[in-house]
Write a protein that holds these residues in place. Sequence first.
Motif, short mmCIF file in Angstrom:
data_model
loop_
_atom_site.label_atom_id
_atom_site.label_comp_id
_atom_site.label_asym_id
_atom_site.label_seq_id
_atom_site.Cartn_x
_atom_site.Cartn_y
_atom_site.Cartn_z
N GLU A 1 -6.69 -4.28 1.48
CA GLU A 1 -7.60 -4.35 2.63
C GLU A 1 -8.84 -5.18 2.33
N GLU B 1 0.83 -1.20 0.00
CA GLU B 1 0.00 0.00 0.00
C GLU B 1 0.87 1.26 0.00
N ASP C 1 -1.98 -0.86 9.12
CA ASP C 1 -3.34 -0.38 8.88
C ASP C 1 -3.81 0.38 10.13
N GLY C 2 -4.44 1.52 9.89
CA GLY C 2 -4.94 2.31 11.01
C GLY C 2 -3.87 3.24 11.55
N ASP D 1 -0.66 -4.47 3.30
CA ASP D 1 -0.82 -3.16 3.94
C ASP D 1 0.02 -3.26 5.20
N ARG E 1 -8.68 0.25 0.25
CA ARG E 1 -8.00 -0.26 -0.94
C ARG E 1 -8.46 -1.68 -1.22
#
Length: 342
Positions: free
Chosen positions: A287, A99, A124-125, A121, A283
């Motif tokens: 994701e 990502e 994430d977050g 990814d 995405r």
Amino acid sequence: MTTDSDAIGQITTIERFILEQQSSHPEATGVLTNLLYDLALAGKIIASRITRAGLVEILGSTGEENVQGEEVQKLDQFADRTIYRLNDHTGRLAVMASEEHADVIPIPDRFSTGKYVLLFDPLDGSSNIDYNVSVGTVFSIYHRKTQDGPGTLEDCLQVGRDLVAAGYIVYGSSTMLVYSTGHGAHGFTLDPSVGEFLLSHPNIRIPETPLYYSANQGYQQYWSEGVRRYTGWLQGHDGLRKGLSLRYVGSLVADFHRNLLSGGVFYYPADTKDPEQPHGKLRLLYEAIPLAFVAEQAGGYASDGRQAILDVQPTSLHQRSPLFVGNRDLVEKAESFIREHG
Ligand code: AHG
Ligand code: MN
Ligand code: MN
């Protein structure tokens, strides 16, 4: 074959579990097993850094902007480089995509290539890191489609039905790794005292009675009529069902994981808040597809509002997709509201 209760009684490391799963595939060569080991190792390394984030000067932003147009957090970069450095030299991969990178990530010429493709990814977050809210890592593994030589974009743009394996690591009150190779979804909890992921959630099945819905209702004004009506239905406004509680932390992996274990639905719908991004923020490759795979393996379902996420043919590395994921009946209800009201 161990039953669920036996499995929890025993102490099964992720290494032994993956090996046992491999033994039921005579054609397996052990490459996928080792690839999954290394992703578990990446999780341990990233977890150890995250739990000390506030102390080791790794909070905050690098000041750079990624291909998503987002500020790159130092931990984004650390997680991305950790996964890359664990996989660039092993000869197991034809190509990677992250990502955090605009283009596919080639295997350096000095290393041999293999038959797998890894998409991830790395963190994430990440907008939550500085506030000590759970974050995660998401990964997808495919067979390469091209025959040999350096892997290509085509190898990365594969439909989710062709996944070999997918999963995520959630760095929360404990660190958990949940993955599937198409034979159920299984959860492992990191015991930091011994540095092992131990089987804690064998054969995860999403509970039939949901508890929560997860969506950023701060953007409700940008949602379609169908999604707004769906949200009212989830809240029990039509009297046909008891309303669900709202839980939303803004880390997809944490929100997804909670709904997978508690029953519920997460959605990040298409919205009109950014005309440049009409399909919402999430995405497809990094994701939506991997989490859709895990959800279906646990008896759930994931849709972009009109079709199964796992049936969507990706056309570009960073394309966005609306995502509705969780209990099948709740996700199919979203599809029917969108079919009827747009
Ligand atoms: P990432 O940190 O990898 O960019 O992902 C962030 C995503 C996802 O984790 C979460 O569901 C979503 O951003 C939250 O977005 P909003 O703040 O717009 O709700
Ligand atoms: Mn993400
Ligand atoms: Mn990310």
